[in-house]
Design an enzyme around this catalytic site. Structure first.
Site, mmCIF file in Angstrom:
data_model
loop_
_atom_site.group_PDB
_atom_site.id
_atom_site.type_symbol
_atom_site.label_atom_id
_atom_site.label_comp_id
_atom_site.label_asym_id
_atom_site.label_seq_id
_atom_site.Cartn_x
_atom_site.Cartn_y
_atom_site.Cartn_z
ATOM 1 N N SER A 34 72.770 17.460 31.388
ATOM 2 C CA SER A 34 71.853 16.582 30.647
ATOM 3 C C SER A 34 71.974 15.119 31.068
ATOM 4 O O SER A 34 70.964 14.418 31.194
ATOM 5 C CB SER A 34 72.105 16.714 29.147
ATOM 6 O OG SER A 34 73.450 16.399 28.829
ATOM 7 N N GLY A 90 78.169 15.735 36.284
ATOM 8 C CA GLY A 90 78.750 15.646 34.953
ATOM 9 C C GLY A 90 80.053 16.421 34.877
ATOM 10 O O GLY A 90 80.558 16.921 35.882
ATOM 11 N N GLU A 111 78.413 23.361 42.517
ATOM 12 C CA GLU A 111 78.839 21.982 42.263
ATOM 13 C C GLU A 111 80.128 21.669 43.024
ATOM 14 O O GLU A 111 80.254 20.595 43.619
ATOM 15 C CB GLU A 111 79.060 21.763 40.761
ATOM 16 C CG GLU A 111 77.767 21.711 39.966
ATOM 17 C CD GLU A 111 77.978 21.747 38.455
ATOM 18 O OE1 GLU A 111 77.069 21.339 37.746
ATOM 19 O OE2 GLU A 111 79.047 22.194 37.990
#
Length: 236
Positions: A34, A90, A111
């Site tokens: 987010s 994140g 990631e």
């Protein structure tokens, strides 16, 4: 809206602070989540305004690929590049040594590949993600080939972990990763040596990757709300 929702404003500002560190001509790892979504939005805005030129993005998930296309960020694959200047991502937990737990979005395998190739990894989080010890607030995700789910869970139990298969929300059955695998979320009473546990888990046959990111992060940008206003501080 911003006055009503300081948390959203704080995430936007952390995302923007990370996007502001990207220089023209860079190859950029595009993280998932987010807060990172705001980074992609601001990168797109900088490109549109002409302030930023000639960047290429390497997405870490289907989500970041879709957002990058939406915001006009040109994409490349790892086959097309020989280096990566910066990655922005994140995290679900960050310890005092800048070690991370990631994988809340089940994208931790891609990631880790992208983040570890970058010359610099900037991690964007809010202050609730800071912990004294990894595993305090978040279960450790482990991506597993479907065939190996039962033997892997048995091995993890022998290591002292409590594994559960991650199930879908608004979807019948388990979560399936972008690679077509499943995710086990593991509760460990204490992760005393993240580097050792990362290797031990990855050596279990059938495990593709786990969510411990040890020694990968360079800079942590932390968003906080003080007196109702968003602030950003840097841990480097």
């Amino acid at each position: 809206m911003s006055e009503q929702d300081p948390v959203k404003l704080m995430k936007q500002q952390v995302g923007k602070a990370a996007a502001d560190r990207v220089k023209s001509g860079s190859i950029v790892g595009l993280g998932t989540g987010s807060t990172t979504a705001y980074t992609l939005q601001y990168l797109g805005e900088r490109l549109q305004s002409g302030e930023l030129k000639d960047i290429k993005g390497v997405p870490t998930s289907f989500q970041s690929s879709v957002l990058a296309k939406q915001y006009g960020i040109p994409l490349v694959t790892l086959d097309e590049i020989d280096h990566m200047d910066i990655a922005i991502d994140g995290a679900d937990e960050v310890d005092p040594n800048k070690n991370l737990i990631k994988g809340g979005g089940a994208a931790h395998t891609r990631e880790k590949i992208v983040d570890s190739l970058a010359d610099q990894l900037i991690v964007v989080v809010d202050s609730s993600k800071l912990v004294d010890k990894l595993g305090s607030t978040f279960l450790l995700p482990v991506e597993v080939i479907p065939l190996a789910i039962t033997p892997v869970m048995n091995k993890i139990e022998k290591l002292g972990g409590k594994p559960t298969l991650r199930m879908g929300v608004k979807k019948a059955g388990p979560v399936i990763t972008d690679q077509g695998n499943m995710v086990i979320d593991v509760k460990f009473d204490s992760i005393d040596n993240p580097a050792e546990l990362e290797k031990t888990l990855n050596n279990i046959p059938g495990v593709l990757e786990n969510g411990l990111f040890v020694g990968v992060a360079d800079v942590i940008l932390v968003g906080e709300i003080k007196d109702g206003k968003p602030l950003i501080r840097e841990i480097s």
